[in-house]
Write an enzyme that holds these catalytic residues in place. Structure first.
Site, PDB file in Angstrom:
ATOM      1  N   ASN A   1       0.265  -8.527 -11.186  1.00  0.00           N
ATOM      2  CA  ASN A   1      -0.802  -7.553 -10.924  1.00  0.00           C
ATOM      3  C   ASN A   1      -0.420  -6.196 -11.506  1.00  0.00           C
ATOM      4  O   ASN A   1       0.744  -5.824 -11.513  1.00  0.00           O
ATOM      5  CB  ASN A   1      -1.037  -7.436  -9.401  1.00  0.00           C
ATOM      6  CG  ASN A   1      -1.976  -6.307  -9.024  1.00  0.00           C
ATOM      7  OD1 ASN A   1      -1.605  -5.398  -8.283  1.00  0.00           O
ATOM      8  ND2 ASN A   1      -3.193  -6.337  -9.528  1.00  0.00           N
TER       9      ASN A   1
ATOM     10  N   CYS B   1       0.842  -1.205   0.000  1.00  0.00           N
ATOM     11  CA  CYS B   1       0.000   0.000   0.000  1.00  0.00           C
ATOM     12  C   CYS B   1       0.878   1.257   0.000  1.00  0.00           C
ATOM     13  O   CYS B   1       1.742   1.414   0.857  1.00  0.00           O
ATOM     14  CB  CYS B   1      -0.913   0.005   1.221  1.00  0.00           C
ATOM     15  SG  CYS B   1      -1.886   1.514   1.315  1.00  0.00           S
TER      16      CYS B   1
HETATM   17  C1  FMN Z   1      -9.905   1.488  -4.783  1.00  0.00           C
HETATM   18  C2  FMN Z   1      -8.652   0.673  -4.570  1.00  0.00           C
HETATM   19  C3  FMN Z   1      -8.388   0.166  -3.306  1.00  0.00           C
HETATM   20  C4  FMN Z   1      -7.240  -0.619  -3.084  1.00  0.00           C
HETATM   21  N1  FMN Z   1      -7.039  -1.181  -1.853  1.00  0.00           N
HETATM   22  C5  FMN Z   1      -6.023  -2.090  -1.688  1.00  0.00           C
HETATM   23  C6  FMN Z   1      -5.911  -2.848  -0.485  1.00  0.00           C
HETATM   24  O1  FMN Z   1      -6.712  -2.735   0.448  1.00  0.00           O
HETATM   25  N2  FMN Z   1      -4.866  -3.737  -0.404  1.00  0.00           N
HETATM   26  C7  FMN Z   1      -3.968  -3.908  -1.428  1.00  0.00           C
HETATM   27  O2  FMN Z   1      -3.053  -4.735  -1.314  1.00  0.00           O
HETATM   28  N3  FMN Z   1      -4.065  -3.198  -2.569  1.00  0.00           N
HETATM   29  C8  FMN Z   1      -5.081  -2.331  -2.721  1.00  0.00           C
HETATM   30  N4  FMN Z   1      -5.231  -1.693  -3.931  1.00  0.00           N
HETATM   31  C9  FMN Z   1      -4.310  -2.019  -5.034  1.00  0.00           C
HETATM   32  C10 FMN Z   1      -4.891  -3.147  -5.897  1.00  0.00           C
HETATM   33  O3  FMN Z   1      -4.998  -4.346  -5.160  1.00  0.00           O
HETATM   34  C11 FMN Z   1      -3.992  -3.401  -7.128  1.00  0.00           C
HETATM   35  O4  FMN Z   1      -2.699  -3.746  -6.680  1.00  0.00           O
HETATM   36  C12 FMN Z   1      -3.890  -2.198  -8.035  1.00  0.00           C
HETATM   37  O5  FMN Z   1      -5.156  -1.579  -8.228  1.00  0.00           O
HETATM   38  C13 FMN Z   1      -3.300  -2.572  -9.404  1.00  0.00           C
HETATM   39  O6  FMN Z   1      -4.077  -3.554 -10.035  1.00  0.00           O
HETATM   40  P1  FMN Z   1      -5.147  -3.188 -11.213  1.00  0.00           P
HETATM   41  O7  FMN Z   1      -4.406  -2.416 -12.258  1.00  0.00           O
HETATM   42  O8  FMN Z   1      -5.660  -4.498 -11.679  1.00  0.00           O
HETATM   43  O9  FMN Z   1      -6.205  -2.317 -10.561  1.00  0.00           O
HETATM   44  C14 FMN Z   1      -6.336  -0.867  -4.151  1.00  0.00           C
HETATM   45  C15 FMN Z   1      -6.609  -0.329  -5.407  1.00  0.00           C
HETATM   46  C16 FMN Z   1      -7.757   0.435  -5.636  1.00  0.00           C
HETATM   47  C17 FMN Z   1      -8.029   0.961  -7.010  1.00  0.00           C
END
Ligand code: FMN
Length: 330
Positions: free
Chosen positions: A204, A102
């Site tokens: 990811n 995070c």
């Molecule tokens: C609204 C939102 C909330 C997120 N909350 C978390 C979280 O609680 N824990 C975490 O490990 N990553 C969190 N992330 C990151 C996502 O798990 C992921 O790593 C990131 O969005 C990239 O992947 P994507 O391009 O498929 O969205 C969050 C992302 C978004 C957009």
């Protein structure tokens, strides 16, 4: 077949990413129905859990129908992390995931989340202590590194594996990048190509089309894809990726009836779980995507995202079905 500990999660599993205020039980249920192989809760503060903060504790709710499910926790203090492992275990998840990725300031400034990427020894020792403290598989979600100049993810992943971490999900950005630029999957492939790695390496970042998921599998050779933003308000994404893998063709997009039905169920499950006010409030962010691409939709979207009572939102769904029932999604 990828395995997280003893849990078989399929060939090239699709994982629902942990997302704050998104990956809650209703949304996880919808994603699971639409083909997600593993789902994760949003991150939960270890400090909040041990203080018994109601908000943190509620996030532990999980349901049989969503298994296998991982509960994600974050923190940087060994004692709190170990105590929260015990609290989390009592909820009966299949997996406990540690958030070492995070990027937000209030988390990082306490050395938690991606903050720990500045102290890899602590990252490894915390993971080791947690592995020893539970029989459940411990997985880690992290980023490539703190910044571009300090990417050591190959070494970091190997060390995590060596202390008993059972799978690693890597977001192809550094902390310094936050969400900017494009995710870089090359360093993730390097982790996978390390001859010593035997645990699953999940990629990811920016998987927003079936083609990209295929690229991650075939060109980058990763063990599965973790999907975040592409699923928000679009739980069908998982099924569409699987359809593409099986047939090489794109699945027909969900019809208006299917979308309205999903939105209705989503809202009802949220109300059943959190009550009227929070249920209405927390499903709002999904509606834009549920109904994306419909012209002259603003009036209806506004009603969905500004109404405080569920009756008005359900009414908006009915109106949408009546007015746009024949709309053909591209
Ligand atoms: C609204 C939102 C909330 C997120 N909350 C978390 C979280 O609680 N824990 C975490 O490990 N990553 C969190 N992330 C990151 C996502 O798990 C992921 O790593 C990131 O969005 C990239 O992947 P994507 O391009 O498929 O969205 C969050 C992302 C978004 C957009």
């Amino acid at each position: 077949m990828a395995k997280i500990g003893d849990i078989e999660v399929g060939e090239f599993p699709l994982l629902l990413a942990p997302m704050e205020d998104v990956s809650d039980p209703p949304f996880r249920a919808l994603c699971k129905e639409q083909g997600a192989d593993v789902v994760y809760t949003e991150f939960i503060s270890s400090e909040g859990l041990i203080r018994d903060a109601a908000k943190s504790v509620m996030k532990l709710d999980i349901y049989e129908k969503e298994r296998p499910v991982g509960i994600q926790i974050f923190g940087a203090v060994l004692d709190s992390m170990l105590q929260s492992v015990e609290i989390v275990e009592a909820s009966g998840p299949d997996i406990i995931d540690i958030n070492f990725g995070c990027p937000v300031k209030k988390v990082v400034s306490k050395g938690a989340g991606a903050g720990i990427l500045k102290d890899i020894d602590l990252m490894v020792s915390l993971t080791e202590a947690m592995v020893k403290h539970t029989k459940l598989p411990i997985t880690v979600k992290t980023r490539l590194g703190w910044d571009h100049d300090s990417i050591k993810i190959v070494e970091v992943a190997e060390r995590l594996q060596d202390v008993g971490c059972k799978a690693i999900s890597i977001h192809g950005r550094t902390r310094a990048q936050m969400y900017k630029g494009e995710a870089d999957w090359k360093p993730i492939a390097e982790v996978k190509n390390n001859q010593r790695m035997h645990i699953p390496v999940f990629g990811n970042g920016d998987v927003d089309s079936p083609e990209k998921a295929m690229l991650m599998r075939d060109e980058y050779g990763l063990d599965g894809a973790m999907i975040g933003r592409a699923s928000i308000g679009y739980p069908w994404f998982f099924k569409e990726v699987k359809h593409f893998f099986e047939t090489g063709k794109h699945a027909a997009p969900p019809t208006m009836i299917e979308r309205v039905e999903a939105a209705r169920r989503h809202l009802q499950m949220a109300i059943d779980w959190k009550g009227e006010t929070l249920g209405v409030f927390e499903t709002r962010r999904h509606y834009t995507n549920y109904f994306k691409g419909i012209p002259h939709f603003k009036e209806y979207r506004m009603k969905m995202v500004t109404s405080d009572d569920s009756a008005s939102v359900f009414e908006a769904f009915d109106e949408v079905l009546e007015k746009f029932g024949d709309f053909q999604f591209a």
